[in-house]
Design an enzyme around this catalytic site. Structure first.
Site, PDB file in Angstrom:
ATOM      1  N   ASP A 213      33.404  37.796  26.485  1.00  0.00           N
ATOM      2  CA  ASP A 213      33.768  36.605  27.249  1.00  0.00           C
ATOM      3  C   ASP A 213      32.690  36.434  28.320  1.00  0.00           C
ATOM      4  O   ASP A 213      31.718  37.196  28.348  1.00  0.00           O
ATOM      5  CB  ASP A 213      35.177  36.748  27.843  1.00  0.00           C
ATOM      6  CG  ASP A 213      35.325  37.964  28.752  1.00  0.00           C
ATOM      7  OD1 ASP A 213      34.352  38.306  29.443  1.00  0.00           O
ATOM      8  OD2 ASP A 213      36.417  38.560  28.798  1.00  0.00           O
ATOM      9  N   SER A 235      32.265  30.737  19.084  1.00  0.00           N
ATOM     10  CA  SER A 235      32.858  31.631  20.079  1.00  0.00           C
ATOM     11  C   SER A 235      31.837  31.904  21.187  1.00  0.00           C
ATOM     12  O   SER A 235      30.656  31.590  21.057  1.00  0.00           O
ATOM     13  CB  SER A 235      33.296  32.945  19.429  1.00  0.00           C
ATOM     14  OG  SER A 235      32.194  33.601  18.836  1.00  0.00           O
ATOM     15  N   HIS A 236      32.303  32.515  22.271  1.00  0.00           N
ATOM     16  CA  HIS A 236      31.428  32.767  23.417  1.00  0.00           C
ATOM     17  C   HIS A 236      30.188  33.553  23.023  1.00  0.00           C
ATOM     18  O   HIS A 236      29.071  33.176  23.355  1.00  0.00           O
ATOM     19  CB  HIS A 236      32.195  33.526  24.508  1.00  0.00           C
ATOM     20  CG  HIS A 236      31.316  34.004  25.625  1.00  0.00           C
ATOM     21  ND1 HIS A 236      30.735  35.257  25.624  1.00  0.00           N
ATOM     22  CD2 HIS A 236      30.886  33.392  26.742  1.00  0.00           C
ATOM     23  CE1 HIS A 236      29.987  35.386  26.701  1.00  0.00           C
ATOM     24  NE2 HIS A 236      30.069  34.273  27.398  1.00  0.00           N
ATOM     25  N   GLY A 237      30.382  34.659  22.319  1.00  0.00           N
ATOM     26  CA  GLY A 237      29.251  35.505  21.946  1.00  0.00           C
ATOM     27  C   GLY A 237      28.221  34.761  21.117  1.00  0.00           C
ATOM     28  O   GLY A 237      27.009  34.920  21.311  1.00  0.00           O
TER      29      GLY A 237
END
Length: 262
Positions: A213, A235-237
């Protein structure tokens, strides 16, 4: 803070030691984040120009050229707002936490008000002493609930999976995942289970973890690559890895159990 969404979790401002550790980690890597960002910006513009030329050359794709480029510009403009909006929401959570901590200071119950709803917290401040005991009981119940294994993906056809220990994957020389940021890199694996263990990451290592995150972002300045058990291409990554040109795989089931540091 981490987890950002939990008012009961301390914020970075309350304990800056984790931030200081992150800064030391980035400094040890010798990376210049601003220079990296500008390099990536130039690479993106160059890639967009090449895409425009390729679309012009193809008689089949030429009619779609304006649509494709418009969609690309749309994505560039709005995708960063995912993290910006999330950050603004977490600031609101921090303000709520500060108010609850002040209430707890006045009642002499520390951060227990964070276990109550806002209406319950107001009643406690109005003199309903039993709610403080209720908050203490709720905290114990929450700790017990969090100890129950929950799968990354919960299927309504198998709700009994809640509480069932995750299966240990068979050892295999081949792991499957989804490419979230392209590239090829080689390096030592560093398996990190929690952000608190991330200080052991060395420059040039491949970061292997369950998910990330915003609190994990400085580690991306140090790692040479990223392997996540969870997540998708938005996604964040995945988003941060693409911004930094960091090769990344997501949805690699069992990665933290099959791979080992070194």
């Amino acid at each position: 803070g981490n987890p950002d969404w939990d008012p009961a979790a301390p914020r970075w401002r309350e304990d800056p030691s984790r931030v200081e550790a992150m800064v030391a980690l980035v400094a040890r890597a010798g990376r210049d984040p601003v220079a990296d960002f500008e390099t990536r910006r130039a690479q993106r513009l160059e890639a967009r120009t090449q895409l425009d030329m390729d679309l012009r050359r193809s008689w089949l794709l030429r009619p779609l050229r304006r649509l494709v480029l418009a969609q690309l510009d749309h994505y560039w403009r709005y995708s960063p707002m995912r993290e910006t909006t999330q950050g603004a929401c977490f600031l609101w959570v921090e303000l709520m936490r500060l108010a609850l901590l002040e209430g707890g200071r006045r009642l002499g119950c520390g951060d227990l008000l964070c276990q109550l709803t806002l209406d319950e917290a107001a009643q406690a401040l109005a003199g309903e002493a039993s709610l403080v005991d209720h908050a203490r009981k709720r905290r114990a119940e929450l700790a017990l609930a969090r100890s129950i294994p929950v799968p990354h993906l919960l299927d309504s056809r198998d709700l009994a999976a809640i509480g069932r220990p995750p299966p240990i994957p068979e050892r295999s020389d081949l792991l499957h995942g989804v490419v979230a940021s392209s590239g090829v890199v080689e390096g030592r694996a560093r398996v990190v289970q929690t952000l608190g263990d991330a200080g052991s990451l060395e420059p040039g290592e491949i970061l292997v973890t369950a998910s990330t995150d915003p609190a994990w972002t400085p580690l991306f300045m140090v790692a040479a690559g990223l392997v996540l058990e969870q997540g998708g291409t938005v996604s964040h990554g995945a988003i941060v890895a693409r911004e930094l040109g960091l090769p990344a795989l997501v949805a690699v089931a069992g990665a933290t159990r099959q791979l080992r540091t070194g």
